[in-house]
Design a protein around this motif. Structure first.
Motif, PDB file in Angstrom:
ATOM      1  N   GLY A  93     -14.944  16.204  70.058  1.00 12.10           N
ATOM      2  CA  GLY A  93     -15.358  17.339  69.249  1.00 12.10           C
ATOM      3  C   GLY A  93     -16.742  17.099  68.667  1.00 12.10           C
ATOM      4  O   GLY A  93     -17.573  16.390  69.230  1.00 12.10           O
ATOM      5  N   ILE A  94     -17.006  17.672  67.514  1.00 14.87           N
ATOM      6  CA  ILE A  94     -18.311  17.514  66.857  1.00 14.87           C
ATOM      7  C   ILE A  94     -18.384  16.119  66.239  1.00 14.87           C
ATOM      8  O   ILE A  94     -17.463  15.694  65.540  1.00 14.87           O
ATOM      9  CB  ILE A  94     -18.497  18.596  65.781  1.00 14.87           C
ATOM     10  CG1 ILE A  94     -18.447  19.984  66.428  1.00 14.87           C
ATOM     11  CG2 ILE A  94     -19.818  18.399  65.036  1.00 14.87           C
ATOM     12  CD1 ILE A  94     -18.410  21.118  65.444  1.00 14.87           C
ATOM     13  N   TRP A  95     -19.504  15.438  66.498  1.00 21.46           N
ATOM     14  CA  TRP A  95     -19.653  14.069  65.981  1.00 21.46           C
ATOM     15  C   TRP A  95     -20.971  13.920  65.245  1.00 21.46           C
ATOM     16  O   TRP A  95     -21.979  14.490  65.649  1.00 21.46           O
ATOM     17  CB  TRP A  95     -19.591  13.046  67.120  1.00 21.46           C
ATOM     18  CG  TRP A  95     -19.031  11.750  66.620  1.00 21.46           C
ATOM     19  CD1 TRP A  95     -19.713  10.625  66.282  1.00 21.46           C
ATOM     20  CD2 TRP A  95     -17.659  11.480  66.348  1.00 21.46           C
ATOM     21  NE1 TRP A  95     -18.845   9.656  65.816  1.00 21.46           N
ATOM     22  CE2 TRP A  95     -17.575  10.162  65.859  1.00 21.46           C
ATOM     23  CE3 TRP A  95     -16.486  12.227  66.474  1.00 21.46           C
ATOM     24  CZ2 TRP A  95     -16.368   9.571  65.486  1.00 21.46           C
ATOM     25  CZ3 TRP A  95     -15.286  11.644  66.120  1.00 21.46           C
ATOM     26  CH2 TRP A  95     -15.237  10.327  65.632  1.00 21.46           C
ATOM     27  N   GLY A  96     -20.946  13.152  64.155  1.00 21.68           N
ATOM     28  CA  GLY A  96     -22.104  13.085  63.280  1.00 21.68           C
ATOM     29  C   GLY A  96     -22.725  11.707  63.156  1.00 21.68           C
ATOM     30  O   GLY A  96     -22.079  10.679  63.378  1.00 21.68           O
ATOM     31  N   ALA A 127     -29.676  19.818  66.331  1.00 17.94           N
ATOM     32  CA  ALA A 127     -28.678  18.867  65.844  1.00 17.94           C
ATOM     33  C   ALA A 127     -28.726  18.701  64.332  1.00 17.94           C
ATOM     34  O   ALA A 127     -27.750  18.251  63.710  1.00 17.94           O
ATOM     35  CB  ALA A 127     -28.882  17.508  66.513  1.00 17.94           C
ATOM     36  N   PHE A 183     -16.764  17.734  61.158  1.00 13.84           N
ATOM     37  CA  PHE A 183     -15.785  18.819  61.220  1.00 13.84           C
ATOM     38  C   PHE A 183     -14.390  18.317  60.859  1.00 13.84           C
ATOM     39  O   PHE A 183     -13.751  18.821  59.939  1.00 13.84           O
ATOM     40  CB  PHE A 183     -15.777  19.457  62.612  1.00 13.84           C
ATOM     41  CG  PHE A 183     -14.812  20.600  62.741  1.00 13.84           C
ATOM     42  CD1 PHE A 183     -15.131  21.852  62.252  1.00 13.84           C
ATOM     43  CD2 PHE A 183     -13.584  20.425  63.352  1.00 13.84           C
ATOM     44  CE1 PHE A 183     -14.236  22.918  62.356  1.00 13.84           C
ATOM     45  CE2 PHE A 183     -12.682  21.478  63.479  1.00 13.84           C
ATOM     46  CZ  PHE A 183     -13.013  22.725  62.974  1.00 13.84           C
ATOM     47  N   HIS A 222     -25.923  15.932  64.199  1.00 10.83           N
ATOM     48  CA  HIS A 222     -24.643  15.882  64.906  1.00 10.83           C
ATOM     49  C   HIS A 222     -24.803  16.371  66.330  1.00 10.83           C
ATOM     50  O   HIS A 222     -25.826  16.958  66.707  1.00 10.83           O
ATOM     51  CB  HIS A 222     -23.593  16.735  64.184  1.00 10.83           C
ATOM     52  CG  HIS A 222     -23.961  18.192  64.098  1.00 10.83           C
ATOM     53  ND1 HIS A 222     -23.635  19.099  65.074  1.00 10.83           N
ATOM     54  CD2 HIS A 222     -24.642  18.894  63.148  1.00 10.83           C
ATOM     55  CE1 HIS A 222     -24.080  20.305  64.738  1.00 10.83           C
ATOM     56  NE2 HIS A 222     -24.700  20.207  63.573  1.00 10.83           N
ATOM     57  N   THR A 223     -23.794  16.117  67.136  1.00  9.09           N
ATOM     58  CA  THR A 223     -23.757  16.632  68.505  1.00  9.09           C
ATOM     59  C   THR A 223     -22.310  16.936  68.855  1.00  9.09           C
ATOM     60  O   THR A 223     -21.393  16.646  68.088  1.00  9.09           O
ATOM     61  CB  THR A 223     -24.356  15.621  69.502  1.00  9.09           C
ATOM     62  OG1 THR A 223     -24.488  16.257  70.781  1.00  9.09           O
ATOM     63  CG2 THR A 223     -23.468  14.391  69.650  1.00  9.09           C
ATOM     64  N   SER A 224     -22.106  17.511  70.032  1.00  2.07           N
ATOM     65  CA  SER A 224     -20.759  17.874  70.483  1.00  2.07           C
ATOM     66  C   SER A 224     -20.342  16.941  71.619  1.00  2.07           C
ATOM     67  O   SER A 224     -21.093  16.739  72.577  1.00  2.07           O
ATOM     68  CB  SER A 224     -20.738  19.322  70.966  1.00  2.07           C
ATOM     69  OG  SER A 224     -19.455  19.661  71.461  1.00  2.07           O
ATOM     70  N   LEU A 230     -19.543  23.048  58.282  1.00  3.21           N
ATOM     71  CA  LEU A 230     -19.940  21.644  58.365  1.00  3.21           C
ATOM     72  C   LEU A 230     -20.880  21.243  57.236  1.00  3.21           C
ATOM     73  O   LEU A 230     -21.264  20.069  57.126  1.00  3.21           O
ATOM     74  CB  LEU A 230     -20.652  21.349  59.699  1.00  3.21           C
ATOM     75  CG  LEU A 230     -19.964  21.770  60.996  1.00  3.21           C
ATOM     76  CD1 LEU A 230     -20.859  21.431  62.179  1.00  3.21           C
ATOM     77  CD2 LEU A 230     -18.621  21.075  61.139  1.00  3.21           C
ATOM     78  N   SER A 254     -16.740  12.502  62.232  1.00  2.00           N
ATOM     79  CA  SER A 254     -16.944  13.910  62.554  1.00  2.00           C
ATOM     80  C   SER A 254     -17.166  14.748  61.289  1.00  2.00           C
ATOM     81  O   SER A 254     -16.324  14.738  60.388  1.00  2.00           O
ATOM     82  CB  SER A 254     -15.719  14.459  63.299  1.00  2.00           C
ATOM     83  OG  SER A 254     -15.800  15.865  63.421  1.00  2.00           O
TER      84      SER A 254
END
Length: 509
Positions: A444-447, A477, A413, A437-439, A484, A411
Motif C-alpha cells: 500500500g502507501i509507504w512513507g 511524493a 495510511f 511517500h510512494t505506493s 494522510l 505507512s
C-alpha cells in the motif's frame, strides 16, 4: 497398592527431586514457545507474552486446586499428568502453526486451550509431588524442596530456550524435544515406582507409544517444519532458518516466480515491487548536492538498499549494520537473493557489521555524509528504541555537518500516527525534516522521512538508472492527501516508548 503401604527409598526421593526440576523446566519452555509463536504470527509481543503468562499462572492455580480431589495414588496421578503434558506440549507449536491460516478465532481457541491445559497440568504436579515427598520429610521441608527446585528448573528453562533451543532447533522441534524430556521422566518414574502401579504395563506402553511418536517427529522435524511453513506461507519455502534473533523465511510463488522475504512472519519485501521501495528510500537522499563519500545503512541486511547506493560512483565507503549475521550471510550466498541485490554485499566498497545498530552508532568512529535507516517497523518494544530521539541524537553525532538522514517510516495510511510520530521525533533532533511517500502494490502507501541540520531541497534530480523514481515523481511524493495529512503526534523516546503503542493502536483499525 498405594504409596502409604511403602516407605520411599532414597533412590525414589532422588528421582522425584530430579522430576520436579525437569517438570518446571519443561513447563516454562512450553509457555515461552506459545508466547513466541503468537508473537510471530499475531505481533505485539508484550501483549502476547502478558496474556500467555497470565493465563498460564491462572491455569496452574486451577490445576493445583483440582488436585485436591484426586485419590491418594500420587505416583500414578503424577505419571498420568506427565504423560498428558508430554503429549500436549510436544505438539503445541505445530498445532499453532497449522491452525493459523484458517481463522484467527480458531487459532486463539487452540492457543488458549493449550495454555490452559498445559498450565493446569503443571499446576497439578506440584501438590502431588509435595504430598509424595512429605512421606519422608516434614511438610514444610517438602514444600521448600519442591518450590526451590521448581524455581531453579524454571530458570534453566527460561535461559536455555533463547540461547540453545530456539537457535538450534527452532520452535517446532523445540516443542518435540521438550516433549521427549517429559516422556523420559514419565518412563523413569514408571520403572522406579512400578510396585506402586496396578496399571504398570498400560502406563509403560502409553509412554513408549508417545516416545516413539515424538522421536519420529524429531527425526522428521525438518519435513514437518517445512510442511507447516508451506501451510503457513502458501508459496514454496526456498529457505527457512531460525537465527539467534529472528525467523527468516524466503518463499517463491510457483505460478508467478515472485520471491518474498519474511522475518518473524512479517513480510519484508516482494521481488515484484521491492525496487519501488528501495529507489524511494535511497535516491532522494543520495541525489542531494554535497559529499556522499561515506554512507551508513542501518538494517538492510538483504543488500537491496546497498544495490541502489552502489549506483553512485563517488560513494567510496558503505558501512552496513544488521544485527543478524545470518541475514547478511544468506543475502550474500542464497542465489534468489543474490539475483535481486546484484551481489551488492560482495562489493569492495561495502563493509558489513553484525551488530545492534543502537550499539554501533553509540561508538566513536568516522562521520557519515548520508545515513539510510532501513529497519523493520516498530512492531515490538525492542525496535522502538531505533526510532527514538536518543537514537537519532546519536546518529546526528556521527554525521558530517552537511550530512543527511533518511528513514523508512511505515505507512502514513495504515499507521498514520506512527508515521507522523517518527517525523516529529526527527524534527525534535534535527533543524529540518522533509516527508514523502510512494505506493507499493505489496504494502500500500509507504512513507519516508528525511532530516538534516541545513535546508532540504524540494526538487530532486535523479541521474542514475532507476525503474520507478524520477525527479518529477518526487514532487508528487511530497503531497499528502487529506487522509494522510500531518497529525499532532508525540515525540518517541526510550523513557516514554510511545511509538510502539501507537503502532499497536493504528493496526486495530
Amino acid at each position: 497398592m498405594t504409596t502409604e503401604q511403602h516407605t520411599l527409598t532414597s533412590k525414589q526421593i532422588s528421582v522425584l527431586l530430579v522430576s520436579i526440576l525437569i517438570v518446571a523446566l519443561c513447563g516454562i519452555v512450553y509457555e515461552l514457545i506459545i508466547g513466541t509463536v503468537s508473537s510471530y504470527l499475531l505481533g505485539n509481543s508484550v501483549y502476547q507474552f502478558s496474556l500467555t503468562i497470565g493465563f498460564f499462572m491462572f491455569a496452574m492455580g486451577l490445576g493445583s486446586l483440582a488436585s485436591k480431589y484426586f485419590d491418594d495414588n500420587f505416583v500414578r496421578n503424577f505419571i498420568i499428568v506427565e504423560i498428558l503434558i508430554a503429549l500436549i506440549g510436544g505438539v503445541c507449536s505445530l498445532l499453532l502453526f497449522m491452525t493459523f491460516p484458517f481463522a484467527r478465532v480458531l487459532y486463539e481457541t487452540v492457543m488458549y486451550g493449550l495454555i490452559l491445559s498445559i498450565g493446569a497440568l503443571v499446576g497439578m504436579e506440584i501438590p502431588i509431588l509435595t504430598a509424595l515427598l512429605s512421606q519422608r520429610a516434614k511438610i514444610k521441608d517438602s514444600i521448600a524442596n519442591v518450590m526451590s527446585l521448581d524455581y531453579i528448573g524454571a530458570l534453566i528453562g527460561s535461559v536455555s530456550f533463547p540461547l540453545i533451543l530456539l537457535p538450534t532447533l527452532g520452535l517446532v522441534q523445540s516443542s518435540f524435544a521438550i516433549g521427549l524430556i517429559n516422556i523420559f521422566i514419565a518412563i523413569i518414574n514408571v520403572v522406579v515406582f512400578r510396585h506402586y502401579l496396578k496399571q504398570f504395563k498400560l502406563l509403560l506402553i502409553s509412554c513408549f507409544l508417545i516416545l516413539a511418536a515424538l522421536m519420529l517427529f524429531v527425526l522428521y522435524g525438518g519435513y514437518i517444519t517445512r510442511y507447516a511453513e508451506k501451510h503457513l506461507y502458501f508459496d514454496q519455502v526456498v529457505y527457512s532458518e531460525q537465527t539467534k534473533y529472528q525467523k527468516l523465511v524466503v518463499t517463491r510463488s510457483v505460478t508467478t516466480r515472485e520471491q518474498r522475504l519474511y522475518i518473524d512472519g512479517n513480510i519484508q519485501f516482494s521481488s515484484r515491487d521491492e525496487f519501488r521501495y528501495h529507489e524511494f528510500l535511497v535516491h532522494p537522499v543520495l541525489s542531494i548536492d554535497g559529499s556522499r563519500e561515506n554512507v551508513l545503512i542501518l538494517g538492510g541486511g538483504d543488500g537491496l538498499a546497498a544495490r541502489e547506493v552502489l549506483k553512485y560512483d563517488d560513494v567510496k565507503l558503505i558501512h552496513l549494520v544488521d544485527i543478524d549475521a545470518e541475514m547478511i550471510r544468506i543475502s550474500s550466498e542464497l542465489p534468489v537473493l543474490n539475483r535481486l541485490n546484484q551481489k551488492s554485499l560482495h562489493s569492495g566498497r561495502l563493509t558489513s557489521y553484525s551488530q545492534d545498530a543502537f550499539t554501533f552508532i553509540n561508538q566513536p568512529g568516522i562521520l557519515y555524509d548520508r545515513v539510510i535507516i532501513d529497519m523493520p517497523d516498530p512492531h515490538n518494544e525492542a525496535l522502538n528504541k531505533l526510532y527514538s530521539k536518543e537514537f537519532y541524537t546519536m546518529i546526528k553525532r556521527r554525521m558530517t555537518p552537511e550530512g543527511i538522514l533518511v528513514s523508512q517510516s511505515s505507512s502514513p495510511f495504515f499507521t498514520r500516527n506512527v508515521y507522523w510520530s517518527i517525523e516529529k521525533t526527527l524534527d525534535y533532533v534535527f533543524e529540518n525534516t522533509m516527508s514523502y511517500h510512494t505506493s507499493l502494490p505489496s504494502f500500500g502507501i509507504w512513507g519516508f522521512n528525511m532530516a538534516r541540520q541545513s535546508e532540504i531541497p524540494k526538487e530532486f534530480t535523479i541521474d542514475v538508472p532507476t525503474r520507478s523514481i524520477t525527479g518529477e515523481s518526487m514532487i508528487g511524493a511530497q503531497i499528502f492527501t487529506k487522509d494522510l495529512a500531518k497529525l499532532d503526534a508525540p515525540v518517541n523516546s526510550l523513557m516514554e516508548p510511545k511509538l510502539y503503542h501507537l503502532y499497536v493502536e493504528d493496526l486495530k483499525y
